[in-house]
Write a protein that holds these residues in place. Structure first.
Motif, PDB file in Angstrom:
ATOM      1  N   LEU A   1       0.830  -1.204   0.000  1.00 51.12           N
ATOM      2  CA  LEU A   1       0.000   0.000   0.000  1.00 51.12           C
ATOM      3  C   LEU A   1       0.864   1.254   0.000  1.00 51.12           C
ATOM      4  O   LEU A   1       0.555   2.244  -0.681  1.00 51.12           O
ATOM      5  CB  LEU A   1      -0.922   0.011   1.225  1.00 51.12           C
ATOM      6  CG  LEU A   1      -2.020  -1.053   1.294  1.00 51.12           C
ATOM      7  CD1 LEU A   1      -2.774  -0.933   2.614  1.00 51.12           C
ATOM      8  CD2 LEU A   1      -2.978  -0.914   0.127  1.00 51.12           C
ATOM      9  N   ALA A   2       1.944   1.236   0.762  1.00 50.06           N
ATOM     10  CA  ALA A   2       2.827   2.399   0.854  1.00 50.06           C
ATOM     11  C   ALA A   2       3.649   2.603  -0.406  1.00 50.06           C
ATOM     12  O   ALA A   2       4.276   3.652  -0.561  1.00 50.06           O
ATOM     13  CB  ALA A   2       3.765   2.243   2.060  1.00 50.06           C
ATOM     14  N   ILE A   3       3.651   1.619  -1.297  1.00 49.17           N
ATOM     15  CA  ILE A   3       4.371   1.738  -2.564  1.00 49.17           C
ATOM     16  C   ILE A   3       3.446   2.185  -3.684  1.00 49.17           C
ATOM     17  O   ILE A   3       3.770   3.083  -4.460  1.00 49.17           O
ATOM     18  CB  ILE A   3       5.050   0.398  -2.916  1.00 49.17           C
ATOM     19  CG1 ILE A   3       6.157   0.091  -1.906  1.00 49.17           C
ATOM     20  CG2 ILE A   3       5.618   0.429  -4.327  1.00 49.17           C
ATOM     21  CD1 ILE A   3       6.781  -1.285  -2.070  1.00 49.17           C
ATOM     22  N   VAL A   4       2.255   1.578  -3.773  1.00 54.50           N
ATOM     23  CA  VAL A   4       1.389   1.864  -4.913  1.00 54.50           C
ATOM     24  C   VAL A   4       0.669   3.205  -4.784  1.00 54.50           C
ATOM     25  O   VAL A   4       0.420   3.882  -5.791  1.00 54.50           O
ATOM     26  CB  VAL A   4       0.363   0.731  -5.135  1.00 54.50           C
ATOM     27  CG1 VAL A   4       1.069  -0.572  -5.439  1.00 54.50           C
ATOM     28  CG2 VAL A   4      -0.573   0.569  -3.944  1.00 54.50           C
ATOM     29  N   LEU A   5       0.323   3.630  -3.573  1.00 57.71           N
ATOM     30  CA  LEU A   5      -0.381   4.902  -3.427  1.00 57.71           C
ATOM     31  C   LEU A   5       0.481   6.094  -3.865  1.00 57.71           C
ATOM     32  O   LEU A   5      -0.006   6.979  -4.588  1.00 57.71           O
ATOM     33  CB  LEU A   5      -0.874   5.073  -1.989  1.00 57.71           C
ATOM     34  CG  LEU A   5      -1.962   4.074  -1.543  1.00 57.71           C
ATOM     35  CD1 LEU A   5      -2.341   4.304  -0.087  1.00 57.71           C
ATOM     36  CD2 LEU A   5      -3.190   4.188  -2.437  1.00 57.71           C
ATOM     37  N   PRO A   6       1.770   6.176  -3.490  1.00 56.08           N
ATOM     38  CA  PRO A   6       2.607   7.262  -4.022  1.00 56.08           C
ATOM     39  C   PRO A   6       2.767   7.200  -5.538  1.00 56.08           C
ATOM     40  O   PRO A   6       2.861   8.244  -6.194  1.00 56.08           O
ATOM     41  CB  PRO A   6       3.956   7.058  -3.316  1.00 56.08           C
ATOM     42  CG  PRO A   6       3.648   6.272  -2.113  1.00 56.08           C
ATOM     43  CD  PRO A   6       2.489   5.404  -2.460  1.00 56.08           C
ATOM     44  N   GLN A   7       2.799   5.978  -6.096  1.00 55.85           N
ATOM     45  CA  GLN A   7       2.891   5.864  -7.550  1.00 55.85           C
ATOM     46  C   GLN A   7       1.660   6.472  -8.222  1.00 55.85           C
ATOM     47  O   GLN A   7       1.772   7.111  -9.282  1.00 55.85           O
ATOM     48  CB  GLN A   7       3.032   4.393  -7.952  1.00 55.85           C
ATOM     49  CG  GLN A   7       4.370   3.780  -7.580  1.00 55.85           C
ATOM     50  CD  GLN A   7       4.473   2.328  -7.997  1.00 55.85           C
ATOM     51  OE1 GLN A   7       3.700   1.842  -8.812  1.00 55.85           O
ATOM     52  NE2 GLN A   7       5.421   1.614  -7.426  1.00 55.85           N
ATOM     53  N   MET A   8       0.487   6.285  -7.619  1.00 60.19           N
ATOM     54  CA  MET A   8      -0.719   6.913  -8.159  1.00 60.19           C
ATOM     55  C   MET A   8      -0.609   8.435  -8.120  1.00 60.19           C
ATOM     56  O   MET A   8      -0.975   9.124  -9.084  1.00 60.19           O
ATOM     57  CB  MET A   8      -1.944   6.462  -7.356  1.00 60.19           C
ATOM     58  CG  MET A   8      -2.308   5.016  -7.507  1.00 60.19           C
ATOM     59  SD  MET A   8      -3.796   4.639  -6.530  1.00 60.19           S
ATOM     60  CE  MET A   8      -3.813   2.855  -6.635  1.00 60.19           C
ATOM     61  N   VAL A   9      -0.104   8.962  -7.013  1.00 61.47           N
ATOM     62  CA  VAL A   9       0.038  10.416  -6.877  1.00 61.47           C
ATOM     63  C   VAL A   9       0.983  10.969  -7.929  1.00 61.47           C
ATOM     64  O   VAL A   9       0.687  11.959  -8.606  1.00 61.47           O
ATOM     65  CB  VAL A   9       0.528  10.768  -5.460  1.00 61.47           C
ATOM     66  CG1 VAL A   9       0.851  12.260  -5.358  1.00 61.47           C
ATOM     67  CG2 VAL A   9      -0.518  10.405  -4.420  1.00 61.47           C
ATOM     68  N   VAL A  10       2.136  10.316  -8.095  1.00 59.34           N
ATOM     69  CA  VAL A  10       3.120  10.792  -9.070  1.00 59.34           C
ATOM     70  C   VAL A  10       2.569  10.682 -10.487  1.00 59.34           C
ATOM     71  O   VAL A  10       2.728  11.597 -11.309  1.00 59.34           O
ATOM     72  CB  VAL A  10       4.442  10.003  -8.934  1.00 59.34           C
ATOM     73  CG1 VAL A  10       5.413  10.365 -10.044  1.00 59.34           C
ATOM     74  CG2 VAL A  10       5.085  10.286  -7.579  1.00 59.34           C
TER      75      VAL A  10
END
Length: 475
Positions: free
Chosen positions: A409-418
């Protein structure tokens, strides 16, 4: 275990092609740079949704073909379909009415996006069951688990090297001369040829593993009357309520860290073609820059393999893996800042009308230098957070599956933001990739400070055990 782990080479071959070639290719089809990053939303979304679903149902599948093999077969077929749609998007779009004289080819873009999303979903369908299959074969034996993780990491490195090498070679399309068409130029034909090799490699490796390796079927568990079966997502989000403070801190640091990392994966070759080589999508200079970036990423992958051996001893030298994680993120921040220096130097050389070949070669060397020096940071980022998650979850009584699930979760959520914000953010400053890289520099430096200050220091014995057991990846 060797046969199952080898599938990682086929998965990673295609993923390396995605990272190095698809951002440039979608701009060749006419998608503006400001919108190109939105296409990458499919990666984190599929990682967030598909991986838990596939993992949940592959654990519970009672097929006579086994628990993991049906998902590996379906994922391999889906990859082949996706790669065909991506490679032939320009040709299909032209056949359906795209005007090649116009900058944007909407039908080609539509088929490309469909293929791109299918490819990310298929990669997630493959990777989870492959790792679970290895865990099944290890049967809880720690030594066999370490061997299985070692095999998987080795084949991931092989796939990366082959994929980036294929992307850096300009003459690959000559092996398949039919790939160059009226709608598909040399760059497109090379991409198409790369994906042909990707399909061939993955299907051969998957076929060998599916035929050779026995996947034991499991009997269905009887559900008692009135019993409610929790879904994969209810289990995952229910587990979040039970997390202790160290794990929450790790997730926070990891999230900030990935805001730094994702622009590097997203825009590296595009930056090389656009800012360093001074070209635009469709121009020879841009294509040469993308190939040079792919060559740098190939060297990147080779160095990554050697650096994987250095994580544990370097952690002991600097006083622990969390300190090592902080140090290498400072190195990453410096690497991002250096992209600004290289860009300005390349612009100066072009303004001064220096010999073009010399300019390109000098900046190419600088780019390769940055890539090589960030590989320790890459390896640390793909191993230390997973090792710390294993330690923190184990100390609170939680399992290894939970540690990987919540950290995902801590990896994919920032990828969505970027993916959603980096294109418009770059556009605010006139386009290009440097604004996203500068945000990456700030995020990398901030995550370094947070890692050193906020994270508890594990015991040395726990670090050594977790380093052997945990391994991460990009998806």
């Amino acid at each position: 275990m060797f046969a199952v782990a080898s599938i990682a080479a086929g998965i990673q071959f295609g993923w390396a092609l995605q990272l190095s070639l698809l951002t440039p290719y979608v701009q060749l089809l006419g998608v503006p740079h400001v919108w190109a990053s939105f296409i990458w939303l499919c990666g984190p979304i599929s990682g967030l949704v598909v991986q838990p679903i596939v993992g949940y149902y592959s654990d519970r599948t009672t097929s006579r073909f086994g628990r993991r093999r049906p998902f590996i077969l379906a994922g391999s077929v889906a990859v082949a379909i996706a790669v065909f749609l991506i490679g032939y998007a320009a040709d299909i779009g032209h056949a359906m009415g795209d005007d090649l004289k116009k900058k944007t080819r909407p039908r080609a873009v539509a088929f490309f996006v469909i293929g791109f999303w299918i490819l990310d979903v298929a990669n997630n369908m493959l990777q989870g069951p492959c790792r679970a299959f290895l865990a099944d074969l290890a049967a809880g034996d720690h030594k066999k688990t370490r061997v299985a993780n070692g095999f998987f990491s080795f084949f991931m490195a092989i796939g990366n090297v082959l994929g980036y090498a294929a992307g850096s070679w300009n003459g690959l399309h000559r092996i398949f001369p039919f790939t160059e068409t009226k709608a598909c130029d040399v760059f497109c034909a090379n991409l198409k040829s790369c994906f042909f090799f990707s399909i061939l490699l993955l299907l051969v490796l998957a076929t060998v593993a599916l035929i050779y390796v026995t996947d034991e079927a499991v009997a269905a568990r009887e559900v008692e009357e009135g019993e409610v079966q929790p879904s994969c997502f209810s289990q995952l989000f229910g587990a979040l309520k039970e997390l202790k403070k160290p794990m929450w801190m790790l997730m926070l640091v990891t999230a900030v860290n990935w805001i730094g990392w994702f622009p590097y994966f997203l825009y590296g070759t595009d930056w090389m073609g656009r800012e360093v080589y001074g070209g635009n999508a469709g121009e020879d200079a841009y294509a040469a820059g993308v190939r040079a970036g792919s060559l740098g990423l190939m060297i990147n992958a080779i160095v990554l393999g050697f650096m994987s051996l250095a994580v544990e001893p370097l952690g002991r030298i600097v006083g622990g893996v969390k300190t090592l994680w902080g140090i290498v993120n400072f190195i990453l921040a410096i690497g991002f800042v250096m992209t600004l220096v290289i860009t300005k130097a390349a612009e100066h050389q072009r303004r001064e009308a220096w010999e073009k070949l010399k300019s390109l070669n000098n900046e190419k060397v600088d780019w390769l230098y940055i890539l090589t020096n960030t590989q320790l940071a890459v390896q640390i980022n793909f191993s230390v957070p997973f090792a710390l998650a294993s330690i923190y979850c184990s100390s609170s009584g939680a399992g290894q599956g939970l540690s990987l699930g919540v950290l995902n979760l801590a990896i994919v959520l920032p990828q969505m933001v970027v993916s959603a914000l980096s294109g418009p953010w770059d556009n605010l400053f006139g386009g290009g990739n440097l604004p996203a890289f500068m945000v990456g520099a700030v995020a990398a430096a901030l995550s370094a400070v947070m890692a050193i200050i906020l994270l508890p220091t594990p015991e040395p014995a726990e670090e050594a055990k977790a380093a052997n057991m945990a391994s991460g990846g990009f998806h």
